[in-house]
Design an enzyme around this catalytic site. Structure first.
Site, PDB file in Angstrom:
ATOM      1  N   SER A 164      21.185  12.978 -46.286  1.00  0.00           N
ATOM      2  CA  SER A 164      21.562  14.347 -47.134  1.00  0.00           C
ATOM      3  C   SER A 164      22.835  14.886 -46.117  1.00  0.00           C
ATOM      4  CB  SER A 164      20.341  15.267 -47.233  1.00  0.00           C
ATOM      5  OG  SER A 164      19.667  14.753 -48.174  1.00  0.00           O
ATOM      6  N   ASP A 224      17.275  17.770 -51.749  1.00  0.00           N
ATOM      7  CA  ASP A 224      17.895  17.571 -50.533  1.00  0.00           C
ATOM      8  C   ASP A 224      18.642  19.042 -50.328  1.00  0.00           C
ATOM      9  OD1 ASP A 224      17.419  14.878 -50.786  1.00  0.00           O
ATOM     10  OD2 ASP A 224      19.517  14.099 -51.359  1.00  0.00           O
TER      11      ASP A 224
HETATM   12  C1  GLA Z   1      18.563  11.232 -53.461  1.00  0.00           C
HETATM   13  C2  GLA Z   1      18.734  12.448 -54.262  1.00  0.00           C
HETATM   14  C3  GLA Z   1      17.535  13.249 -54.189  1.00  0.00           C
HETATM   15  C4  GLA Z   1      16.146  12.344 -54.587  1.00  0.00           C
HETATM   16  C5  GLA Z   1      16.223  11.072 -53.416  1.00  0.00           C
HETATM   17  C6  GLA Z   1      15.261  10.039 -53.827  1.00  0.00           C
HETATM   18  O1  GLA Z   1      18.324  11.716 -52.039  1.00  0.00           O
HETATM   19  O2  GLA Z   1      19.780  13.447 -53.877  1.00  0.00           O
HETATM   20  O3  GLA Z   1      17.413  14.427 -55.423  1.00  0.00           O
HETATM   21  O4  GLA Z   1      16.122  11.926 -55.919  1.00  0.00           O
HETATM   22  O5  GLA Z   1      17.613  10.516 -53.457  1.00  0.00           O
HETATM   23  O6  GLA Z   1      13.946  10.893 -53.528  1.00  0.00           O
END
Ligand code: GLA
Length: 355
Positions: A119, A165
Site C-alpha cells: 500500500s 488499504d
Molecule cells: C488491494 C486493494 C484492496 C484489497 C486488496 C486485496 O490492496 O487496494 O482494497 O482489495 O488488494 O485484499
C-alpha cells in the site's frame, strides 16, 4: 532542520509550511474481501510516506518525488491525468479531493516498498490528505479521509480497489491489528496473538495493481453475487449454492466466502490457530482465487516449513509482491532470512525493518 525540510527547500527554494506522514500496511487475513462487503485484518508497517508542503502563490501544483527524483506540475483546476506520471496522479487526486484551491509545492519521500502489495499508494494518498488537513485546507476525520483516498484510486488512477488499504493507513498502527467490517466501517483494534510477531518479505516479483487481474477478479465476484441473488458475497448464507456456480465463478466466490469466515475465526484465535488460518488463506488465494505467483508460493512454503512460523501467506492484491507470516516473538528476522535462503536468495525482509 531535518532531512525532509532540506529536501523540500533545495527543490522548491522556499520554506516548508507543513509535513505529514502515513504508513504502508500489511494485511494479515481477509484478502480480496473488501470489495464484497467483507472483513479484513490489516496492520500498519513501520515504513511510511512523508509529504512536505507549502503554498506557492500560483495556479499550479508542483510535485517532487524524492525517491524517483522526478518532478511534475499541473494546473490546480483541471489537471489532465493522462498527461501525468503515475506518482503525480495519486497526489493530484488527493489535492483535488482534499480541496486544494491554491497552488502547492509538494515533496514526497517514502520508504514503503513500491509495487509490493504494501500500500505505498494508500500511504501517499493519506499523507497528502493529512498534510492538507495540517494546513487547514481539508477538514475530514480519519474515516472520511480514508474514503477520500479510496476515491483517488477510483477516479484518478483507475483502480477499483476496496477501502482496506486507505482505512489501514489512516487508522491502524504497527502494534495492533485493525479488524474492519468494510461494509459498515465498524472496527476494533486488537492485539496480535500472544507470543507472536509479524514478518513481511517482499518476493521481489514486480506487480502493478492497475495492470493486473484485480479489476477482472472484482467483476467476476460481482457476477457471482448477482447469480447467487445477494447484494454482495458477504451476504451468502447458502454455502452449497456457491458450488452450483459455473467455473471460474464458483472458485472465486468460494474464496471470498471462506476468507470472510477465516477472519471472524481469527479474532478469537491463539497464534497457532491464527497461523493455520493464514495457511488456509494462502491455499485459497492460490488455488481458488488464482492471484498468487510460483515464486511467492515457494517462499510461503519455505516459511511454513520453519518451526517458529505459525503461518504464512501471500498478502495484498497478489500477482507477485509481498508475503506475510506470523512467527514466534523474536524470530521474524531469522525466519525471513532462512526462507529467502531456502529459495535461493530471492526476496527481501521488509518487517522487521532493516536498520
Ligand atoms: C488491494 C486493494 C484492496 C484489497 C486488496 C486485496 O490492496 O487496494 O482494497 O482489495 O488488494 O485484499
Amino acid at each position: 532542520m531535518n532531512t525532509q525540510s532540506r529536501g523540500f527547500e533545495a527543490v522548491f527554494g522556499r520554506a516548508l509550511e507543513g509535513q505529514a506522514a502515513a504508513p504502508g500496511r500489511v494485511n494479515l487475513l481477509g484478502e480480496h474481501t473488501d470489495y464484497q462487503g467483507g472483513f479484513v485484518l490489516p496492520t500498519a508497517i513501520p515504513q511510511h510516506t512523508t509529504v512536505t508542503v507549502a503554498r506557492n502563490g500560483t495556479g499550479r501544483h508542483r510535485v517532487y518525488a524524492a525517491d524517483l527524483d522526478r518532478q511534475a506540475g499541473f494546473a490546480v483546476l483541471g489537471a489532465d491525468m493522462a498527461e501525468l506520471p503515475e506518482f503525480a496522479r495519486y497526489v493530484a487526486g488527493a489535492l483535488t479531493l482534499g480541496g486544494a484551491r491554491e497552488g502547492l509545492d509538494v515533496h514526497v519521500h517514502s520508504d514503503v516498498p513500491m509495487g509490493a502489495g504494501l500500500s505505498s499508494s494508500a500511504a501517499l494518498e493519506v499523507a497528502v490528505l493529512r498534510a492538507l488537513r495540517g494546513l487547514g485546507v481539508y477538514g475530514g476525520d480519519d474515516v472520511a479521509l480514508a474514503l477520500a483516498a479510496q476515491r483517488v484510486e477510483h477516479e484518478f488512477v483507475g483502480v477499483l480497489c476496496g477501502v482496506m488499504d486507505q482505512m489501514a493507513s489512516s487508522l491502524a498502527d504497527a502494534q495492533h491489528m485493525l479488524l474492519l467490517d468494510t461494509r459498515s466501517l465498524d472496527r476494533r483494534v486488537l492485539p496480535l496473538p500472544a507470543g507472536a510477531e509479524v514478518l513481511v518479505v517482499d518476493s521481489g516479483v514486480p506487480r502493478t495493481l492497475a495492470g493486473s487481474g484485480y479489476n477482472t477478479r472484482r467483476a467476476e465476484v460481482e457476477e457471482a453475487a448477482r447469480l447467487l441473488g445477494v447484494p454482495e458475497l458477504r451476504d451468502v448464507q447458502d454455502v452449497a449454492a456457491v458450488e452450483e456456480l459455473p467455473p471460474p465463478l464458483r472458485a472465486r466466490a468460494r474464496h471470498v466466502v471462506t476468507e470472510n469466515a477465516r477472519v471472524l475465526q481469527a479474532v478469537e484465535a491463539d497464534a497457532a490457530a491464527f497461523g493455520a488460518l493464514m495457511n488456509a488463506s494462502h491455499r485459497s488465494l492460490r488455488d481458488d482465487y488464482e492471484v498468487s505467483h510460483p515464486q511467492v508460493d515457494a517462499l510461503v512454503a519455505a516459511l511454513q516449513a520453519l518451526p517458529d512460523v505459525f503461518g504464512a501467506r501471500m498478502t495484498g492484491a497478489g500477482f507477485g509482491g509481498a508475503l506475510v507470516a506470523l512467527v514466534r516473538t523474536g524470530t521474524a528476522a531469522s525466519a525471513g532470512k532462512a526462507a529467502i535462503q531456502a529459495v535461493g536468495g530471492q526476496g527481501q525482509v521488509v518487517v522487521p525493518a532493516q536498520t
